[in-house]
Enzyme design. Sequence first.
Site, PDB file in Angstrom:
ATOM      1  N   GLU A 141       0.835  -1.205   0.000  1.00 33.72           N
ATOM      2  CA  GLU A 141       0.000   0.000   0.000  1.00 33.72           C
ATOM      3  C   GLU A 141       0.870   1.256   0.000  1.00 33.72           C
ATOM      4  OE1 GLU A 141      -3.360   1.919   2.973  1.00 33.72           O
ATOM      5  OE2 GLU A 141      -3.305  -0.255   2.675  1.00 33.72           O
ATOM      6  N   GLU A 145      -2.368  10.743   2.938  1.00 30.91           N
ATOM      7  CA  GLU A 145      -3.446  10.934   3.906  1.00 30.91           C
ATOM      8  C   GLU A 145      -3.339  12.318   4.535  1.00 30.91           C
ATOM      9  OE1 GLU A 145      -5.374   7.051   5.564  1.00 30.91           O
ATOM     10  OE2 GLU A 145      -3.340   7.220   6.375  1.00 30.91           O
TER      11      GLU A 145
END
Length: 262
Positions: A141, A145
């Site tokens: 991943e 964010e």
Amino acid sequence: MGIFKLVAFLLAADFIGIVDSRAINFPATTASGLGGLSGPRSNYTAFAKALNTAQTSYTCKSEYIDFSDPSALSKFNVAWCPQNAYQTSNSVVWRLTAECGTTMIYPWDFQYGKLEARVRVSPGSGVVSTILLAGPDPADELDWEWVGKDTFTAQSMYFVKGQRVDPNAAFVHTPGDTPKDMAAGFHNYAIELNKDSVKWYIDDWLTRTLPKLDGVPFPSGASRARMGVWDGSQTSGWAGTVDWSRGPFTAEMQWFKFTPYC
């Protein structure tokens, strides 16, 4: 407890243990039994991954999607709370309510390539906006964010087979000497996965490079784009706590670009 509240609770309790140099302690709760969601680390996309990415679907076709096109949202799977992803005249809105946030998934994978999007992130303590690349569970991943309590800062992070390799998120801001509030307007964000490196960009400015090194795990399987908003209230202070009296909370995306390197 309704299904969306249950999903939101489990996903928050099961949030990836991202930590930075401030040594935040995250809960180690394990949830299971919900559409394949299980294990000690799952971020808000885990439910969507269980539904949509048991297998990869590689493509060499590039695609640019402009959300001024009324049909643009139909090119994505909205796998979590579809009522909270909707189009305006020039964007798609991601909305976070007390019931749930939302997850949009582009249905194709690349082996190497670049994900780009023009996004306005959401303000608000506890609100987390994200765009990312991830493979099937246990997932490699690559993330951008933003926590709504500090929208002058973006956080880049990565995982290999669902595990942290580097415990430190990289904290960056917009280009130039004066950081801009990323909730006040739109900016261009990109994640580029190459054979020998990962690169993160803001407004075409290279903010971070992760080189591939011998003997060090590398997230080469991060292949499919996901994006949305979620409630980070249960992440032991990392995101803050949502004040629902100020909601609902929204982020927006004006366009999305997916470029495989084939």
